[in-house]
Design a protein around this motif. Structure first.
Motif, PDB file in Angstrom:
ATOM      1  N   ARG A  19       0.826  -1.212   0.000  1.00  0.00           N
ATOM      2  CA  ARG A  19       0.000   0.000   0.000  1.00  0.00           C
ATOM      3  C   ARG A  19       0.856   1.256   0.000  1.00  0.00           C
ATOM      4  NH1 ARG A  19      -5.677   0.717   1.083  1.00  0.00           N
ATOM      5  NH2 ARG A  19      -5.650  -1.540   0.867  1.00  0.00           N
ATOM      6  N   GLU A  20       1.996   1.206   0.654  1.00  0.00           N
ATOM      7  CA  GLU A  20       2.889   2.351   0.675  1.00  0.00           C
ATOM      8  C   GLU A  20       3.533   2.584  -0.690  1.00  0.00           C
ATOM      9  OE1 GLU A  20       5.433   1.084   3.768  1.00  0.00           O
ATOM     10  OE2 GLU A  20       4.035   1.588   5.367  1.00  0.00           O
ATOM     11  N   LEU A  21       3.551   1.560  -1.530  1.00  0.00           N
ATOM     12  CA  LEU A  21       4.073   1.690  -2.891  1.00  0.00           C
ATOM     13  C   LEU A  21       2.991   2.097  -3.884  1.00  0.00           C
ATOM     14  CD1 LEU A  21       6.271  -1.522  -2.957  1.00  0.00           C
ATOM     15  CD2 LEU A  21       7.091   0.832  -2.782  1.00  0.00           C
ATOM     16  N   GLY A  22       1.765   2.319  -3.377  1.00  0.00           N
ATOM     17  CA  GLY A  22       0.666   2.672  -4.254  1.00  0.00           C
ATOM     18  C   GLY A  22      -0.067   1.476  -4.822  1.00  0.00           C
ATOM     19  N   ASN A  34      -2.993  -1.761   9.435  1.00  0.00           N
ATOM     20  CA  ASN A  34      -3.149  -2.654   8.288  1.00  0.00           C
ATOM     21  C   ASN A  34      -2.617  -4.039   8.645  1.00  0.00           C
ATOM     22  OD1 ASN A  34      -3.813  -3.534   5.725  1.00  0.00           O
ATOM     23  ND2 ASN A  34      -2.015  -2.643   4.740  1.00  0.00           N
ATOM     24  N   ALA A  35      -3.100  -4.573   9.758  1.00  0.00           N
ATOM     25  CA  ALA A  35      -2.557  -5.815  10.302  1.00  0.00           C
ATOM     26  C   ALA A  35      -3.635  -6.589  11.035  1.00  0.00           C
ATOM     27  CB  ALA A  35      -1.392  -5.522  11.249  1.00  0.00           C
ATOM     28  N   LEU A  36      -3.359  -7.859  11.276  1.00  0.00           N
ATOM     29  CA  LEU A  36      -4.280  -8.701  12.045  1.00  0.00           C
ATOM     30  C   LEU A  36      -4.594  -8.089  13.401  1.00  0.00           C
ATOM     31  CD1 LEU A  36      -5.724 -11.500  12.277  1.00  0.00           C
ATOM     32  CD2 LEU A  36      -3.580 -12.378  13.229  1.00  0.00           C
ATOM     33  N   THR A  37      -3.640  -7.394  13.978  1.00  0.00           N
ATOM     34  CA  THR A  37      -3.822  -6.805  15.305  1.00  0.00           C
ATOM     35  C   THR A  37      -4.791  -5.627  15.312  1.00  0.00           C
ATOM     36  OG1 THR A  37      -1.805  -5.546  14.868  1.00  0.00           O
ATOM     37  CG2 THR A  37      -1.586  -7.550  16.193  1.00  0.00           C
ATOM     38  N   ASP A  38      -5.269  -5.196  14.159  1.00  0.00           N
ATOM     39  CA  ASP A  38      -6.312  -4.166  14.146  1.00  0.00           C
ATOM     40  C   ASP A  38      -7.629  -4.700  14.692  1.00  0.00           C
ATOM     41  OD1 ASP A  38      -4.710  -2.134  13.094  1.00  0.00           O
ATOM     42  OD2 ASP A  38      -5.077  -2.800  11.034  1.00  0.00           O
ATOM     43  N   VAL A  39      -7.800  -6.018  14.690  1.00  0.00           N
ATOM     44  CA  VAL A  39      -8.981  -6.611  15.318  1.00  0.00           C
ATOM     45  C   VAL A  39      -8.782  -6.529  16.830  1.00  0.00           C
ATOM     46  CG1 VAL A  39     -10.395  -8.684  15.540  1.00  0.00           C
ATOM     47  CG2 VAL A  39      -9.288  -8.158  13.361  1.00  0.00           C
ATOM     48  N   PRO A  40      -9.676  -5.886  17.568  1.00  0.00           N
ATOM     49  CA  PRO A  40      -9.472  -5.720  19.006  1.00  0.00           C
ATOM     50  C   PRO A  40      -9.273  -7.055  19.713  1.00  0.00           C
ATOM     51  CG  PRO A  40     -11.282  -4.341  18.237  1.00  0.00           C
ATOM     52  CD  PRO A  40     -10.915  -5.226  17.088  1.00  0.00           C
ATOM     53  N   ALA A 318     -13.877  -8.339   1.723  1.00  0.00           N
ATOM     54  CA  ALA A 318     -12.793  -7.872   2.578  1.00  0.00           C
ATOM     55  C   ALA A 318     -11.709  -8.925   2.739  1.00  0.00           C
ATOM     56  CB  ALA A 318     -13.345  -7.464   3.945  1.00  0.00           C
ATOM     57  N   VAL A 319     -12.093 -10.186   2.927  1.00  0.00           N
ATOM     58  CA  VAL A 319     -11.073 -11.218   3.155  1.00  0.00           C
ATOM     59  C   VAL A 319     -10.324 -11.524   1.864  1.00  0.00           C
ATOM     60  CG1 VAL A 319     -12.433 -13.338   2.758  1.00  0.00           C
ATOM     61  CG2 VAL A 319     -10.617 -13.307   4.485  1.00  0.00           C
ATOM     62  N   LEU A 320     -10.995 -11.486   0.715  1.00  0.00           N
ATOM     63  CA  LEU A 320     -10.297 -11.667  -0.557  1.00  0.00           C
ATOM     64  C   LEU A 320      -9.235 -10.592  -0.757  1.00  0.00           C
ATOM     65  CD1 LEU A 320     -13.377 -12.509  -2.810  1.00  0.00           C
ATOM     66  CD2 LEU A 320     -11.504 -14.081  -2.287  1.00  0.00           C
ATOM     67  N   ASP A 321      -9.600  -9.335  -0.524  1.00  0.00           N
ATOM     68  CA  ASP A 321      -8.656  -8.232  -0.697  1.00  0.00           C
ATOM     69  C   ASP A 321      -7.524  -8.291   0.320  1.00  0.00           C
ATOM     70  OD1 ASP A 321     -10.251  -7.297  -2.752  1.00  0.00           O
ATOM     71  OD2 ASP A 321     -11.187  -5.700  -1.559  1.00  0.00           O
ATOM     72  N   ALA A 322      -7.850  -8.584   1.577  1.00  0.00           N
ATOM     73  CA  ALA A 322      -6.832  -8.574   2.631  1.00  0.00           C
ATOM     74  C   ALA A 322      -5.810  -9.679   2.440  1.00  0.00           C
ATOM     75  CB  ALA A 322      -7.499  -8.683   4.003  1.00  0.00           C
ATOM     76  N   VAL A 323      -6.253 -10.868   2.037  1.00  0.00           N
ATOM     77  CA  VAL A 323      -5.303 -11.965   1.807  1.00  0.00           C
ATOM     78  C   VAL A 323      -4.383 -11.634   0.636  1.00  0.00           C
ATOM     79  CG1 VAL A 323      -5.080 -14.370   1.088  1.00  0.00           C
ATOM     80  CG2 VAL A 323      -6.738 -13.747   2.859  1.00  0.00           C
ATOM     81  N   GLU A 324      -4.941 -11.099  -0.446  1.00  0.00           N
ATOM     82  CA  GLU A 324      -4.107 -10.731  -1.586  1.00  0.00           C
ATOM     83  C   GLU A 324      -3.038  -9.729  -1.170  1.00  0.00           C
ATOM     84  OE1 GLU A 324      -4.490  -8.956  -6.156  1.00  0.00           O
ATOM     85  OE2 GLU A 324      -6.294  -9.182  -4.924  1.00  0.00           O
ATOM     86  N   GLU A 325      -3.430  -8.719  -0.407  1.00  0.00           N
ATOM     87  CA  GLU A 325      -2.464  -7.712   0.016  1.00  0.00           C
ATOM     88  C   GLU A 325      -1.447  -8.280   0.997  1.00  0.00           C
ATOM     89  OE1 GLU A 325      -2.361  -3.230   1.996  1.00  0.00           O
ATOM     90  OE2 GLU A 325      -4.133  -3.912   0.900  1.00  0.00           O
ATOM     91  N   ALA A 326      -1.893  -9.176   1.888  1.00  0.00           N
ATOM     92  CA  ALA A 326      -0.970  -9.778   2.850  1.00  0.00           C
ATOM     93  C   ALA A 326       0.106 -10.596   2.146  1.00  0.00           C
ATOM     94  CB  ALA A 326      -1.739 -10.648   3.843  1.00  0.00           C
ATOM     95  N   VAL A 327      -0.275 -11.331   1.093  1.00  0.00           N
ATOM     96  CA  VAL A 327       0.722 -12.094   0.337  1.00  0.00           C
ATOM     97  C   VAL A 327       1.724 -11.144  -0.317  1.00  0.00           C
ATOM     98  CG1 VAL A 327       1.088 -13.619  -1.636  1.00  0.00           C
ATOM     99  CG2 VAL A 327      -0.761 -14.092  -0.026  1.00  0.00           C
ATOM    100  N   ALA A 351      11.361  -1.254  -6.720  1.00  0.00           N
ATOM    101  CA  ALA A 351      11.615  -0.303  -7.810  1.00  0.00           C
ATOM    102  C   ALA A 351      11.412  -0.933  -9.194  1.00  0.00           C
ATOM    103  CB  ALA A 351      13.006   0.288  -7.683  1.00  0.00           C
ATOM    104  N   PRO A 352      12.009  -2.103  -9.470  1.00  0.00           N
ATOM    105  CA  PRO A 352      11.743  -2.728 -10.782  1.00  0.00           C
ATOM    106  C   PRO A 352      10.274  -3.103 -10.987  1.00  0.00           C
ATOM    107  CG  PRO A 352      13.679  -3.698  -9.753  1.00  0.00           C
ATOM    108  CD  PRO A 352      13.023  -2.853  -8.720  1.00  0.00           C
ATOM    109  N   LEU A 353       9.631  -3.489  -9.893  1.00  0.00           N
ATOM    110  CA  LEU A 353       8.214  -3.844  -9.995  1.00  0.00           C
ATOM    111  C   LEU A 353       7.391  -2.636 -10.418  1.00  0.00           C
ATOM    112  CD1 LEU A 353       5.770  -5.723  -9.489  1.00  0.00           C
ATOM    113  CD2 LEU A 353       5.809  -4.917  -7.119  1.00  0.00           C
ATOM    114  N   LEU A 354       7.599  -1.500  -9.756  1.00  0.00           N
ATOM    115  CA  LEU A 354       6.817  -0.307 -10.098  1.00  0.00           C
ATOM    116  C   LEU A 354       7.127   0.176 -11.507  1.00  0.00           C
ATOM    117  CD1 LEU A 354       7.017   1.668  -6.730  1.00  0.00           C
ATOM    118  CD2 LEU A 354       5.137   0.258  -7.595  1.00  0.00           C
ATOM    119  N   ALA A 355       8.381   0.073 -11.909  1.00  0.00           N
ATOM    120  CA  ALA A 355       8.740   0.486 -13.265  1.00  0.00           C
ATOM    121  C   ALA A 355       8.043  -0.403 -14.298  1.00  0.00           C
ATOM    122  CB  ALA A 355      10.249   0.417 -13.446  1.00  0.00           C
TER     123      ALA A 355
END
Length: 358
Positions: A19-22, A34-40, A318-327, A351-355
């Motif tokens: 997410r920090e890379l856009g 943006n982590a599992l620990t966001d769940v109280p 939400a779980v589809l998106d979160a798992v993809e981002e976690a990987v 850097a090569p990935l974004l390029a």
């Protein structure tokens, strides 16, 4: 030869996360970290064991506050491909409850970890009167980049991960159970992500954590990406004393948690979608892959006002998106690792990935 010990030094600054890379997956906002620990009520701890090049392993602990045999949490489990040693599966499937923290580790260390978890629980108030206990331990085979037969994870390492588990940001990449794992041709490790959403008129949070170690070809934003596509050298194994794993070997352990008021059946449905999400990033679901998801709720079983099934779709998204981002986070935050047989795996370079994506 000395035993591996936990790395006492703080990890180097992690490369930026997806997410920090856009690289934003989906439209839902994340939690504060943006982590599992966001769940109280959820804490995460790692013990990382290294003695390069022989040992790259460890253990990761997911600790829900107050969980125990007398205070279980609703849970569901799903195996996309069951080539694995997920300890405690049958009781979760039968009773729909989680009664211990969840540990992740190396395949041949899973059984020692389970015994250590039982001992830790019996000493705590939550297990003071226990006559039966179902420890839950997931695993991935880190035998490509670590001497798996040495079984380096011992009781003190498990206890350290449990005792130091905390909320807030979660270390990712080559830490804990992800120290020696590799996925999609890259060095991977631990990854995590979360989502906030409205569900049946309530504000709820979903968090996931992955131990990524599976085969396939990375897919990202409609592109198929190999290590060569981002400028990484081809992997050339060194002299071997064990057979080289085939490309589709490996596993992925996914742990999902939510404060939504779901029952065990609904959490099983959520776990199923978590495994489906691996297909988004290119998982091969090969013969030798153990692809598992465990989903649990932080509200006790029987809590009132369960969400109607027809209103679960936002949580499934939400779980589809979160798992993809976690990987993706697990691939981006890892570090280059060479194992005992000369095999080297590199993380996904930002850097090569974004390029390339531009």
């Amino acid at each position: 030869m000395p035993d591996p010990v936990p790395d006492p030094s703080p990890p180097p600054p992690a490369p930026r996360r997806a997410r920090e890379l856009g690289l934003v997956i989906g439209d839902l906002p994340t939690g504060a970290h943006n982590a599992l620990t966001d769940v109280p009520g959820i804490r995460v701890g790692h013990t990382t064991l290294t003695r390069p090049p022989r040992v790259h392993s460890g253990v990761t602990a997911i600790v829900p506050d107050g969980v125990g045999p007398a205070a279980p949490l609703p849970a569901g489990v799903f195996a996309g491909n069951g080539y694995g040693k997920l300890i405690g599966t049958t009781q979760i499937a039968e009773l729909g409850v989680l009664e211990t923290p969840v540990l992740l580790t190396s395949t041949l260390s899973a059984f020692r970890a389970a015994d250590a978890l039982v001992g830790w629980m019996l000493e705590r108030p939550e297990g003071a009167d226990a006559r039966s206990l179902n420890p839950v331990v997931g695993e991935c085979n880190d035998g490509l980049l670590s001497d798996i037969r040495s079984r380096p994870v011992r009781e003190e390492h498990v206890r350290a991960a449990l005792d130091t588990a905390s909320g807030g940001p979660v270390a990712e990449g080559c830490v804990g159970a992800g120290t020696g794992t590799a996925a999609l041709g890259f060095k991977s490790g631990i990854g995590t992500s979360s989502r906030r959403l409205r569900l049946a008129g309530r504000d709820v949070t979903l968090g996931v954590l992955v131990q990524a170690n599976f085969g396939g070809t990375l897919r990202l934003l409609g592109r198929t990406l190999t290590p060569a596509d981002v400028g990484l050298p081809a992997s050339e194994p060194g002299p071997r004393t064990v057979p080289e794993p085939t490309p589709d070997n490996g596993s992925c352990m996914i742990v999902a948690a939510t404060d939504a008021p779901l029952d065990a059946r609904q959490l099983t449905r959520l776990a199923r979608r978590a495994v489906y999400a691996l297909g988004r990033v290119g998982a091969a679901y090969g013969h030798g892959s153990g692809d598992y998801a465990l989903a649990f709720g932080t509200r006790p079983p029987g809590a009132p006002a369960a969400v109607p099934d027809h209103e679960l779709d936002p949580l499934f998204i939400a779980v589809l998106d979160a798992v993809e981002e976690a990987v993706l986070n697990s691939l981006l935050t890892a570090t280059t690792t060479t194992g005992p047989y000369g095999d080297t795996r590199h993380p996904l370079p930002a850097a090569p990935l974004l390029a390339l994506l531009r």
